[in-house]
Scaffold this active site. Sequence first.
Site, mmCIF file in Angstrom:
data_model
loop_
_atom_site.group_PDB
_atom_site.id
_atom_site.type_symbol
_atom_site.label_atom_id
_atom_site.label_comp_id
_atom_site.label_asym_id
_atom_site.label_seq_id
_atom_site.Cartn_x
_atom_site.Cartn_y
_atom_site.Cartn_z
ATOM 1 C CG ASP A 3 -2.192 -0.671 0.926
ATOM 2 O OD1 ASP A 3 -2.815 -0.844 -0.165
ATOM 3 O OD2 ASP A 3 -2.760 -1.432 1.993
ATOM 4 C CD GLU A 45 -3.533 6.881 2.298
ATOM 5 O OE1 GLU A 45 -3.339 5.692 1.759
ATOM 6 O OE2 GLU A 45 -4.144 7.422 1.942
ATOM 7 C CD GLU A 97 -8.540 8.616 -2.631
ATOM 8 O OE1 GLU A 97 -8.281 7.604 -2.411
ATOM 9 O OE2 GLU A 97 -7.839 9.692 -2.281
ATOM 10 C CD GLU A 176 -8.577 -0.536 -5.962
ATOM 11 O OE1 GLU A 176 -8.701 -1.145 -4.765
ATOM 12 O OE2 GLU A 176 -7.924 0.452 -5.839
#
Length: 187
Positions: A3, A45, A97, A176
Amino acid sequence: GQDYIFVREFVAFAASVLVKAWKESDDSKGDTEVILGGMAGLHDEIAWFKKEASKWGVELSETVPQKANQVYCRFLESLMSPEVDYTVAITVFWAIEAVYQESFAHCLEPDTNTPPELQEVCQRWGNDGFGQYCHSLKKIANRLLEKASDDLIMGKAGDDVLKKAEVELIRVLEHEVEFWNMSRGTA
């Protein structure tokens, strides 16, 4: 670690979307402010990933991107060129998002049996504030897609933009799925 690698690449993509918004959007609509707010969140983040990596003993500089991550990052890079229409870019931006937010929001729903050690992560990206940000991105994308549709009806350009936005939206969903499967060891 995966990530973190993705988010660092996503920052560059977000910056390219911000530039497109600055060049192509009506400033009275607030597109640049919405995107800029999201970029501030990306700064937080990255800092959070570094803190968590340290806590879990993960050396981010030694993390090798897995194939699904590499492919997804190359996809983002392909959308950074000036030739990619703002409508297409913001549609992709919103989709990425929104998938993230909705996935983690699902983990916060009652009876999901989310392990306690993941509650903080789920709250970080599944919260209502992030959800409202995603809704703002959706409104921008929808406004631009409607304009492209209206342009098509009026005989102006628009079909190409709509087709590209649809194709890239589907590609986001495919990426994804591969990314989430990678985290389960099935990519």
